[in-house]
Design a protein around this motif. Structure first.
Motif, PDB file in Angstrom:
ATOM      1  N   GLN A 119       0.847  -1.187   0.000  1.00 22.68           N
ATOM      2  CA  GLN A 119       0.000   0.000   0.000  1.00 22.68           C
ATOM      3  C   GLN A 119       0.885   1.241   0.000  1.00 22.68           C
ATOM      4  N   SER A 120       0.319   2.358  -0.371  1.00 20.13           N
ATOM      5  CA  SER A 120       1.092   3.589  -0.476  1.00 20.13           C
ATOM      6  C   SER A 120       1.579   4.046   0.889  1.00 20.13           C
ATOM      7  N   PRO A 246      -0.099   1.584  -6.061  1.00 21.59           N
ATOM      8  CA  PRO A 246       0.475   1.899  -4.745  1.00 21.59           C
ATOM      9  C   PRO A 246       1.864   2.524  -4.858  1.00 21.59           C
TER      10      PRO A 246
END
Length: 279
Positions: A119-120, A246
């Protein structure tokens, strides 16, 4: 002379052993096949057969020789235990517990940045982690167990994707089509930087720390792997790129700030034989 045992003389363990031996360390190591033991002995490594099943399948005298060392570096990834990750956890625990009985003073476990979810975000060593894969959960369990052990110095190194002169992810990606998340950044590290960082930790007083080893530059997967394919003259992969991909960046500067480490390969574009940088 300082001595180190490298459990897992594989793609990373061998160059690490050669590097440490060049610096004057007495290097021992293990392989999980008898053919592997013989191949390492041809490289003049003091090598012993050791298979983790998860019990220690090893001759008692060989185990005594292997673990009679100042430090232990564990380079065994969970890949070969994919169908039984609980066996991998127990294997590492059995090995470490045995090493402690032999008086090993310093243990370095090579983990992976795969403990972080896809995820980012910018991920450093102090962040609370909730892995989103079984391998990530397994590695985090081992990390936490190691760092909770009393009366022994333990360090954990989380490695980014490994690259060396004879190993590059571009080869396994060659010709693949429509690979997702092409706009996501890479998190890579060169094997030479890994060897230098491990040497630094072996020679520094342990602070029971976790360090990331990831080059500070993070080009996108699509840009990077298509450039590499052209340089290596292999069929390029194609990527699906989206603004929502992401932006997962693993920060690897803590070891620089605390121990003065300097990346020899700070940019993945430099991690190629006879590289030609695209700028």
């Amino acid at each position: 002379m300082k001595s180190v045992s490298i459990v897992g003389l594989g793609w990373l363990g061998v160059p690490l052993g050669l590097y440490l031996r060049h610096l004057g360390w007495h290097v021992k190591g293990s392989k999980s096949t008898y053919d592997g033991v013989e191949s390492m002995r041809l490289l003049r490594f003091e090598t012993y057969y050791l298979e983790l099943t998860p019990d220690l399948n090893v001759d008692p005298d060989d185990l005594s020789e292997l673990l009679s060392a100042d430090a232990l570096v564990i380079t065994i990834p969970p890949n070969q235990y994919l169908f039984n990750l609980s066996s991998y956890v127990q294997s590492i625990k059995n090995l470490v517990n045995e090493a402690l009985l032999y008086g090993i003073e310093h243990i370095i476990f090579l983990s992976s940045t795969s403990v972080f979810p896809n995820q980012s975000g910018f991920f450093d060593e102090e962040m609370f982690i909730e892995p989103d894969t079984d391998i990530g959960k397994t590695l985090l369990e081992i990390e936490n167990w190691l760092l909770s052990l009393p009366n022994v110095d333990c360090d954990v190194i989380r490695l980014g994707g490994l690259i060396g002169d004879d190993r590059h992810p571009a080869y396994s990606l060659a010709g693949r089509e429509n690979i997702s998340q092409g706009n996501s950044p890479v998190n890579l590290v060169h094997v030479d930087d890994c060897a230098r960082a491990i040497q630094l930790l072996l020679e520094a007083p342990s602070c029971r720390a976790i360090y990331h080893l990831v080059a500070p530059q993070h080009p996108t997967k699509a840009d990077y792997y298509q450039f590499v394919a052209k340089q290596l003259d292999i069929k390029p992969a194609s990527f699906s790129c989206a603004k929502a991909d992401p932006q997962r960046i693993i920060l690897g500067d803590k070891i620089c700030q605390e121990l003065g480490f300097v990346y020899q390969y700070p940019d993945p574009y430099l991690m190629l034989p006879n590289f030609i940088a695209p700028y």
